[in-house]
Structures are given as structure tokens and as C-alpha cells.
Design a protein around this motif. Sequence first.
Motif, PDB file in Angstrom:
ATOM      1  N   ALA A 138     -35.819 -49.718 -22.442  1.00 51.20           N
ATOM      2  CA  ALA A 138     -35.649 -49.759 -20.986  1.00 51.20           C
ATOM      3  C   ALA A 138     -34.337 -49.095 -20.575  1.00 51.20           C
ATOM      4  O   ALA A 138     -34.285 -48.334 -19.593  1.00 51.20           O
ATOM      5  CB  ALA A 138     -35.687 -51.201 -20.493  1.00 51.20           C
ATOM      6  N   PHE A 139     -33.295 -49.378 -21.339  1.00 55.53           N
ATOM      7  CA  PHE A 139     -32.013 -48.744 -21.023  1.00 55.53           C
ATOM      8  C   PHE A 139     -32.065 -47.244 -21.258  1.00 55.53           C
ATOM      9  O   PHE A 139     -31.533 -46.461 -20.472  1.00 55.53           O
ATOM     10  CB  PHE A 139     -30.890 -49.355 -21.863  1.00 55.53           C
ATOM     11  N   ASN A 140     -32.692 -46.827 -22.349  1.00 54.55           N
ATOM     12  CA  ASN A 140     -32.775 -45.394 -22.644  1.00 54.55           C
ATOM     13  C   ASN A 140     -33.514 -44.639 -21.544  1.00 54.55           C
ATOM     14  O   ASN A 140     -33.136 -43.521 -21.177  1.00 54.55           O
ATOM     15  CB  ASN A 140     -33.464 -45.181 -23.987  1.00 54.55           C
ATOM     16  N   ALA A 141     -34.572 -45.246 -21.006  1.00 52.85           N
ATOM     17  CA  ALA A 141     -35.305 -44.614 -19.909  1.00 52.85           C
ATOM     18  C   ALA A 141     -34.425 -44.509 -18.667  1.00 52.85           C
ATOM     19  O   ALA A 141     -34.408 -43.477 -17.983  1.00 52.85           O
ATOM     20  CB  ALA A 141     -36.571 -45.407 -19.595  1.00 52.85           C
ATOM     21  N   PHE A 142     -33.695 -45.584 -18.379  1.00 49.47           N
ATOM     22  CA  PHE A 142     -32.772 -45.591 -17.246  1.00 49.47           C
ATOM     23  C   PHE A 142     -31.676 -44.553 -17.423  1.00 49.47           C
ATOM     24  O   PHE A 142     -31.363 -43.779 -16.507  1.00 49.47           O
ATOM     25  CB  PHE A 142     -32.167 -46.994 -17.108  1.00 49.47           C
ATOM     26  N   LYS A 143     -31.097 -44.506 -18.619  1.00 47.46           N
ATOM     27  CA  LYS A 143     -30.021 -43.551 -18.924  1.00 47.46           C
ATOM     28  C   LYS A 143     -30.512 -42.112 -18.799  1.00 47.46           C
ATOM     29  O   LYS A 143     -29.839 -41.271 -18.193  1.00 47.46           O
ATOM     30  CB  LYS A 143     -29.501 -43.808 -20.334  1.00 47.46           C
ATOM     31  N   ASN A 144     -31.675 -41.830 -19.353  1.00 50.70           N
ATOM     32  CA  ASN A 144     -32.199 -40.462 -19.323  1.00 50.70           C
ATOM     33  C   ASN A 144     -32.490 -40.001 -17.893  1.00 50.70           C
ATOM     34  O   ASN A 144     -32.278 -38.830 -17.557  1.00 50.70           O
ATOM     35  CB  ASN A 144     -33.456 -40.369 -20.180  1.00 50.70           C
ATOM     36  N   ASN A 145     -32.988 -40.913 -17.057  1.00 46.90           N
ATOM     37  CA  ASN A 145     -33.230 -40.572 -15.659  1.00 46.90           C
ATOM     38  C   ASN A 145     -31.932 -40.197 -14.961  1.00 46.90           C
ATOM     39  O   ASN A 145     -31.863 -39.188 -14.237  1.00 46.90           O
ATOM     40  CB  ASN A 145     -33.900 -41.736 -14.941  1.00 46.90           C
ATOM     41  N   TYR A 146     -30.882 -40.991 -15.208  1.00 42.83           N
ATOM     42  CA  TYR A 146     -29.587 -40.693 -14.586  1.00 42.83           C
ATOM     43  C   TYR A 146     -29.025 -39.378 -15.110  1.00 42.83           C
ATOM     44  O   TYR A 146     -28.464 -38.590 -14.341  1.00 42.83           O
ATOM     45  CB  TYR A 146     -28.592 -41.822 -14.845  1.00 42.83           C
ATOM     46  N   LEU A 147     -29.180 -39.132 -16.409  1.00 42.52           N
ATOM     47  CA  LEU A 147     -28.637 -37.905 -16.986  1.00 42.52           C
ATOM     48  C   LEU A 147     -29.319 -36.669 -16.413  1.00 42.52           C
ATOM     49  O   LEU A 147     -28.677 -35.644 -16.196  1.00 42.52           O
ATOM     50  CB  LEU A 147     -28.791 -37.933 -18.508  1.00 42.52           C
ATOM     51  N   VAL A 148     -30.632 -36.763 -16.159  1.00 40.08           N
ATOM     52  CA  VAL A 148     -31.348 -35.643 -15.549  1.00 40.08           C
ATOM     53  C   VAL A 148     -30.799 -35.363 -14.149  1.00 40.08           C
ATOM     54  O   VAL A 148     -30.500 -34.215 -13.798  1.00 40.08           O
ATOM     55  CB  VAL A 148     -32.866 -35.938 -15.484  1.00 40.08           C
ATOM     56  N   VAL A 149     -30.657 -36.427 -13.358  1.00 36.32           N
ATOM     57  CA  VAL A 149     -30.156 -36.265 -11.987  1.00 36.32           C
ATOM     58  C   VAL A 149     -28.727 -35.741 -12.003  1.00 36.32           C
ATOM     59  O   VAL A 149     -28.392 -34.783 -11.292  1.00 36.32           O
ATOM     60  CB  VAL A 149     -30.231 -37.604 -11.227  1.00 36.32           C
ATOM     61  N   TYR A 150     -27.876 -36.359 -12.815  1.00 35.96           N
ATOM     62  CA  TYR A 150     -26.470 -35.953 -12.858  1.00 35.96           C
ATOM     63  C   TYR A 150     -26.331 -34.501 -13.320  1.00 35.96           C
ATOM     64  O   TYR A 150     -25.508 -33.746 -12.791  1.00 35.96           O
ATOM     65  CB  TYR A 150     -25.688 -36.883 -13.797  1.00 35.96           C
ATOM     66  N   SER A 151     -27.133 -34.110 -14.290  1.00 32.89           N
ATOM     67  CA  SER A 151     -27.078 -32.727 -14.783  1.00 32.89           C
ATOM     68  C   SER A 151     -27.487 -31.738 -13.698  1.00 32.89           C
ATOM     69  O   SER A 151     -26.859 -30.676 -13.546  1.00 32.89           O
ATOM     70  CB  SER A 151     -27.986 -32.569 -16.007  1.00 32.89           C
ATOM     71  N   LEU A 152     -28.517 -32.072 -12.923  1.00 31.40           N
ATOM     72  CA  LEU A 152     -28.934 -31.197 -11.828  1.00 31.40           C
ATOM     73  C   LEU A 152     -27.864 -31.107 -10.746  1.00 31.40           C
ATOM     74  O   LEU A 152     -27.597 -30.035 -10.196  1.00 31.40           O
ATOM     75  CB  LEU A 152     -30.243 -31.704 -11.234  1.00 31.40           C
ATOM     76  N   MET A 153     -27.247 -32.246 -10.438  1.00 30.03           N
ATOM     77  CA  MET A 153     -26.192 -32.249  -9.421  1.00 30.03           C
ATOM     78  C   MET A 153     -24.990 -31.412  -9.861  1.00 30.03           C
ATOM     79  O   MET A 153     -24.424 -30.642  -9.085  1.00 30.03           O
ATOM     80  CB  MET A 153     -25.726 -33.689  -9.140  1.00 30.03           C
ATOM     81  N   MET A 154     -24.624 -31.566 -11.126  1.00 29.13           N
ATOM     82  CA  MET A 154     -23.489 -30.802 -11.636  1.00 29.13           C
ATOM     83  C   MET A 154     -23.836 -29.318 -11.771  1.00 29.13           C
ATOM     84  O   MET A 154     -22.973 -28.466 -11.564  1.00 29.13           O
ATOM     85  CB  MET A 154     -23.046 -31.361 -12.992  1.00 29.13           C
ATOM     86  N   ALA A 155     -25.101 -29.011 -12.081  1.00 33.80           N
ATOM     87  CA  ALA A 155     -25.511 -27.607 -12.153  1.00 33.80           C
ATOM     88  C   ALA A 155     -25.357 -26.950 -10.785  1.00 33.80           C
ATOM     89  O   ALA A 155     -24.914 -25.793 -10.685  1.00 33.80           O
ATOM     90  CB  ALA A 155     -26.957 -27.506 -12.630  1.00 33.80           C
ATOM     91  N   GLY A 156     -25.723 -27.687  -9.728  1.00 33.68           N
ATOM     92  CA  GLY A 156     -25.540 -27.159  -8.378  1.00 33.68           C
ATOM     93  C   GLY A 156     -24.095 -26.868  -8.059  1.00 33.68           C
ATOM     94  O   GLY A 156     -23.779 -25.939  -7.296  1.00 33.68           O
ATOM     95  N   ASP A 157     -23.188 -27.644  -8.650  1.00 33.82           N
ATOM     96  CA  ASP A 157     -21.757 -27.426  -8.429  1.00 33.82           C
ATOM     97  C   ASP A 157     -21.215 -26.322  -9.333  1.00 33.82           C
ATOM     98  O   ASP A 157     -20.477 -25.440  -8.891  1.00 33.82           O
ATOM     99  CB  ASP A 157     -21.010 -28.737  -8.679  1.00 33.82           C
TER     100      ASP A 157
END
Length: 479
Positions: free
Chosen positions: A34-53
Motif C-alpha cells: 500500500a505504501f509503495n503504491a502511494f509512494k509511486n503515485n507521488y513520485l510520478v506526479v512530483y517528477s512531472l511537476m519538476m520536469a515542467g520546471d
Amino acid sequence: METFYLVVFAVQLLAVAALEFRRGSKDRIVATSAFNAFKNNYLVVYSLMMAGDWLQGPYVYFLYSHYGFQKGDIGRLFIAGFGSSMLFGTIVGSLADKYGRKRASITYCITYILSCFTKHSPQFQVLMVGRILGGIATSLLFSAFESWLVAEHFKRGFEEQWLSMTFSKAIFLGNGLVAILSGLVANSLVGSLNLGPVAPFDAASCVLAIGMAVIMFTWAENYGDPTESKTLLTQFKVAGSAIASDEKIALLGAIQSLFEGSMYTFVFLWTPALSPNDQEIPHGFIFATFMLASMFGSSLTSKLMARGRVEGYMQIVFLVSAAALFLPVLVGVSVYMYAPVDVTDTVDQFMTESAGEATDSISTSGRIQMLGFCVFEACVGIFWPSIMKMRSQYIPEESRSTIMNFFRIPLNIFVCVVLYNVSAFPITFMFGMCSIFLVMAAVLQNRLMVVSEKDKAKTKPVEAWPEKEHETEAEPLNV
């Protein structure tokens, strides 16, 4: 492209690979699915946000130069961004605690996309509006997402030590791998495909739109203190009271401001430092090289966290980063002292003149400085997950976003003052000033460790006094 750039990139790539492959069992944390799924979701979002920057990063200065603006005008545009982050960003970012961190994250995407659209105009006023929007977005990027993560992590009942793993992975990917790929993509869009310096900003808009869609459909909303009667002014008072009453929070804010102020000053200075005569340097590739160094630092952080206290090793990191940014000063002084030069020349003037006419090659002093800059970026890679870890420990949840944006006020004032006077001081002076601030950060970090240890000693339960050897336990009476 010069062989020097490729060698530096290759050496760092091998170092990162070796560090990852040699990761031992002590560095690995076993977590639930459950934590790994939560972590991976956040990492995808954070990576996209940082890519935009990151897609924008290498070409902001270059785009303004392409439109014909001089160093002073570019400095004012940067000042507008940091000033906006200080004034408007603090207010908008603080609203995340009351109205929701998910909404604030979506607001970041919309604001930054609008900022990217303004880059199509060569008009100074339009670019100024874009910088103001970008400043607001930056405040949200460095407060809303982290606040959402910390609140949602504990809301779902995950263990505290797992949070460090998410921070480390987020920086490794978002500030490392994604940043490298973004730099290379931006370099290809402008160089190989000849789409012009605005192309990276268009690509950033597309990435941010995808990230916004993921947030809208997968994130739950969470709040700091959603009390209806709690006004923005009340939030500011609560946050200010927390900083004033807890020395650890105040020290943490000062440390963050000193380091990030030096970091953002470096962002403005590295281009003119490596190309004093406007040499044609591969901005995107150099940016990717810096991010690879940051990736090495973030990879090293997991080992440091597993083997020691954050408050301890960060003192060394700040001192190393101070030495790295002081290297341009030493290079400038040594070149100035040991070469024939007119006594009326300044160090910066001689360094520029000694490089000769503008060419496609980097000077010897530029190569030395670039190696120092890579060391500094490695320190940046260690800094981000470490400061996130300390913020999660010391900042109260109900005012997390507000306090984090308060931390950015002195940072933005510092950067605005530096950029406003950037033409009045030589570049070596600016690097020397950054080194002094980083030494100050190391001193404050030491104080933070001392204070936190004292607080832990106060809250540690008092053990029962051991019984003396000659005393025996009383036996029950037989009735």
C-alpha cells in the motif's frame, strides 16, 4: 561539443551507477504494498511537476538574451519572479493549509502554464507578467506538494521512517534523472531540432497539463487547519508564533534561506561565469551535467541518513558547498596574481580579457569552475531530502504550508537584493558572498543539532534508580 563536457558527464554517470549498485541492505527499507503504491503515485506526479520546471531552467537567461535584453534588464525580470514569490506566493501558498493542498497543486500547474505562454512575447511587460506568475508557481511547488505528502503519509498510518525514503527517491528522480532528461530534451529542441528558445517552455506546458490530470483523478484532498473562522491573518499569526517560540523552527528557516539564497544566486551566475565572453556553450548539456551531480548527492543521502543524524552530516555538506563556490574567487585571484596585467584592471576584467575573443571553447578557468560547480550541485542533491526530513520533524502540521512559505520570505529578499546589485559588483564578489552565507548555514546547523539534542534529553524518561546490592526484596508475610 568539447570532449571535456562528455568526460565530466561520463565520470559522474559512472559514480551514480556505482553508488546505486553498491546499495547495501542497511540502506534498504522494507515497506508494505500500500505504501509503495502511494509512494509511486507521488513520485510520478512530483517528477512531472519538476520536469515542467526543469525544461525551462537552462533557457530562461538565454531566452531573455535572445530577445536582446541586457544583464540589468534580465536581473530585473529575475527580481520580479522572486519578489512575486515573496509577496503573492506567500499568500497563495499559505491558503493551501485552509483550502486544500490538492487545490494548491492544481493551481501551481495552471499558473506555471500561463507563465510559459508569456515566453512567446519579446515585450518586456509581458515577460514581467510571466515572471510574476512563475514566482507564485515556485512558492506552490516548494510548499503545497511536500505538505500534501507529509499529511497524507501520516493520515494513511505509514511509518515515519518510510517518509525519508520517499523524500530521497523524489529528489533522485525529480531533481536528478528527470532534470537530466529535461536538460537533454531542451537542448535537443533548441539545438538539434532548431525549434527556437521558446520550445522548452511549450514542452513544459504539455508536461504540466499531464501532471495536473494525474493529480485531479488520483489525489485525495487534505488540509492543515480548515477551520472556517480562521482568517489568513490568523494563519500568519499562528505561523509567526510557532517560529518565534521554537528556536528549532527559526534555525531551520534561517538555514534554508541561507542555502537556497546562495543556490538561486548560483543559478543566475553560472552562465556568465562559464562564458565570460559570451562563448557558445551547450547550456542544456551543462545543465544536465549539474543535475547528474545533484543526482549523485541525492543517491548518497540515503546512505547518510541510514548511518547518521541529518543535523550532523549537513554541517559538513554546507562547508563543502562553501568551498565549492569559493573556487571561482580563488581561480580569479590566482590568474590575476600570476599573469601580466595592468594594475587598473579588476579580477573580473582580467579573467574576461584573458579568455580572448568569443569562441566555441570553454577556458581553463571555466573548466576548473565547472568542476567546482558540480561539487556544489552534489551538495544541493544532499540538501533537498535532508531539509525535507528536518521540516517533517520540526514544523507543525496545522501550519506547515504557511511556515514553509514564511521561510521563503528572507530567501526572496536576499535574492532580490543580490540581483538588483548584480551589475554593481564583480562576479567573484558574488561567489565569495555566497560562500560566507554557506559557512553561516553550517554554524546555524550546529546550533540546531545542539538545541534538538537538549530537547530530546529533556523529554527522555527518567529511569528508576538501581537498587543497592545489600537491599533485598521484601518477602510477603505468611498469615
